[in-house]
Design a protein around this motif. Structure first.
Motif, mmCIF file in Angstrom:
data_model
loop_
_atom_site.group_PDB
_atom_site.id
_atom_site.type_symbol
_atom_site.label_atom_id
_atom_site.label_comp_id
_atom_site.label_asym_id
_atom_site.label_seq_id
_atom_site.Cartn_x
_atom_site.Cartn_y
_atom_site.Cartn_z
ATOM 1 N N PRO A 12 0.830 -1.214 0.000
ATOM 2 C CA PRO A 12 0.000 0.000 0.000
ATOM 3 C C PRO A 12 0.865 1.263 0.000
ATOM 4 N N ALA A 13 0.261 2.356 -0.451
ATOM 5 C CA ALA A 13 1.007 3.601 -0.592
ATOM 6 C C ALA A 13 1.584 4.074 0.738
ATOM 7 N N LEU A 15 2.642 2.315 3.149
ATOM 8 C CA LEU A 15 3.805 1.513 3.508
ATOM 9 C C LEU A 15 4.985 1.801 2.590
ATOM 10 N N ARG A 16 4.705 2.092 1.305
ATOM 11 C CA ARG A 16 5.793 2.393 0.380
ATOM 12 C C ARG A 16 6.568 3.626 0.812
ATOM 13 N N ALA A 17 5.887 4.551 1.492
ATOM 14 C CA ALA A 17 6.576 5.758 1.941
ATOM 15 C C ALA A 17 7.671 5.444 2.959
ATOM 16 N N TRP A 18 7.569 4.315 3.659
ATOM 17 C CA TRP A 18 8.561 3.942 4.660
ATOM 18 C C TRP A 18 9.647 3.038 4.084
ATOM 19 N N LEU A 19 9.460 2.551 2.862
ATOM 20 C CA LEU A 19 10.429 1.640 2.268
ATOM 21 C C LEU A 19 11.482 2.409 1.471
ATOM 22 N N ASP A 20 12.582 1.725 1.197
ATOM 23 C CA ASP A 20 13.641 2.335 0.394
ATOM 24 C C ASP A 20 13.142 2.531 -1.041
ATOM 25 N N GLU A 21 13.230 3.754 -1.532
ATOM 26 C CA GLU A 21 12.667 4.074 -2.857
ATOM 27 C C GLU A 21 13.356 3.290 -3.964
ATOM 28 N N ASN A 22 14.669 3.131 -3.897
ATOM 29 C CA ASN A 22 15.385 2.385 -4.928
ATOM 30 C C ASN A 22 14.991 0.909 -4.923
ATOM 31 N N ALA A 23 14.793 0.363 -3.727
ATOM 32 C CA ALA A 23 14.389 -1.041 -3.649
ATOM 33 C C ALA A 23 12.988 -1.240 -4.222
ATOM 34 N N CYS A 113 -1.758 -3.897 -13.670
ATOM 35 C CA CYS A 113 -2.359 -2.580 -13.423
ATOM 36 C C CYS A 113 -1.929 -2.038 -12.061
ATOM 37 N N ALA A 114 -1.932 -2.907 -11.044
ATOM 38 C CA ALA A 114 -1.586 -2.451 -9.699
ATOM 39 C C ALA A 114 -0.137 -1.999 -9.619
ATOM 40 N N TRP A 115 0.788 -2.775 -10.187
ATOM 41 C CA TRP A 115 2.201 -2.403 -10.131
ATOM 42 C C TRP A 115 2.503 -1.209 -11.034
ATOM 43 N N ALA A 116 1.807 -1.092 -12.152
ATOM 44 C CA ALA A 116 2.038 0.061 -13.028
ATOM 45 C C ALA A 116 1.650 1.361 -12.344
ATOM 46 N N GLU A 117 0.627 1.305 -11.497
ATOM 47 C CA GLU A 117 0.175 2.508 -10.796
ATOM 48 C C GLU A 117 0.949 2.757 -9.507
ATOM 49 N N ALA A 118 1.914 1.881 -9.194
ATOM 50 C CA ALA A 118 2.656 2.017 -7.941
ATOM 51 C C ALA A 118 3.853 2.956 -8.058
ATOM 52 N N GLY A 119 4.048 3.560 -9.205
ATOM 53 C CA GLY A 119 5.170 4.477 -9.393
ATOM 54 C C GLY A 119 5.433 4.701 -10.860
ATOM 55 N N ARG A 120 6.544 5.355 -11.138
ATOM 56 C CA ARG A 120 6.934 5.630 -12.510
ATOM 57 C C ARG A 120 8.415 5.363 -12.668
ATOM 58 N N ASP A 121 8.771 4.680 -13.757
ATOM 59 C CA ASP A 121 10.157 4.386 -14.095
ATOM 60 C C ASP A 121 10.199 4.256 -15.617
ATOM 61 N N PRO A 122 10.633 5.295 -16.335
ATOM 62 C CA PRO A 122 10.564 5.263 -17.809
ATOM 63 C C PRO A 122 11.216 4.042 -18.438
ATOM 64 N N ALA A 123 12.355 3.612 -17.914
ATOM 65 C CA ALA A 123 13.041 2.460 -18.511
ATOM 66 C C ALA A 123 12.222 1.183 -18.339
#
Length: 203
Positions: A12-13, A15-23, A113-123
């Motif tokens: 969930p969003a 929880l993602r705020a507490w996780l390492d962004e690169n990971a 759909c869920a993972w695509a909406e979980a952030g943005r990474d052009p590559a």
């Protein structure tokens, strides 16, 4: 049979705020690549064709039963019932196989759909768009659909009363329908993936 060990949904969003962004970004890229391969990979295309081939085998037994029934003698009737049993024995498992594959496709699509909406990474997003795989599905499915339509309507238009057996005519028309329905499913999947990728990654 299709594998069922699907990746987990994104955290969930809050929880993602507490996780390492690169990971999180690395996990997202890896999982999107895996889900994209399962959704539109060559293996999925070959699996669709394999299911269609099993349906064609089952329909071959049914058509052979129709041809045997046309003979009219007792031995042919017995042989026809044997072919009916064989046909049902192939078609019913093929139907369950197709249903399981469709259910797995829906699960993969939901995770995509869920993972695509979980952030943005052009590559990573560019790999998920997979224009090459979409084009492969599109062209091969179009060719298969055209071959099926040609077989179905070509046999129907060239048939003459008294010259072709009804069982033989039904066999070729049913085989053509299996081909063009398989092609239609492939075209629909390629088109749906393209529209989804454009909406999600370019919208």
């Amino acid at each position: 049979m299709p594998r069922r060990d699907l990746p987990p949904p994104p955290p969930p969003a809050h929880l993602r705020a507490w996780l390492d962004e690169n990971a999180v970004r690395a996990d997202r890229a890896r999982i999107l690549h895996e889900l994209g391969r399962r959704s539109l990979g060559i293996g999925r295309l070959l699996l669709l064709w394999a299911v269609a081939a099993v349906f064609a085998l089952g329909w071959t037994f049914v058509a052979m039963a129709l041809m045997a029934f046309e003979e009219g003698d007792p031995l042919s009737f017995i042989l026809g019932f044997v072919f009916v049993v064989l046909g049902v024995g192939v078609l019913v498992p093929a139907g369950f196989w197709f249903a399981r594959g469709a259910r797995l496709d829906r699960q993969v699509r939901g995770l995509l759909c869920a993972w695509a909406e979980a952030g943005r990474d052009p590559a990573a997003d560019a790999r998920v768009r997979a224009p090459g795989r979409s084009l492969t599905w599109l062209l091969t499915s179009f060719g298969l659909g055209v071959a099926g339509l040609w077989l179905t309507f070509g046999v129907a238009l060239s048939a003459r009363p008294g010259r072709e057996a009804y069982g033989e005519l039904a066999y070729y028309m049913g085989l053509g329908m299996i081909l063009w329905i398989t092609g239609l499913l492939g075209l629909g999947k390629a088109g749906a993936h393209y529209r989804w990728a454009v909406r999600v990654f370019r919208g």
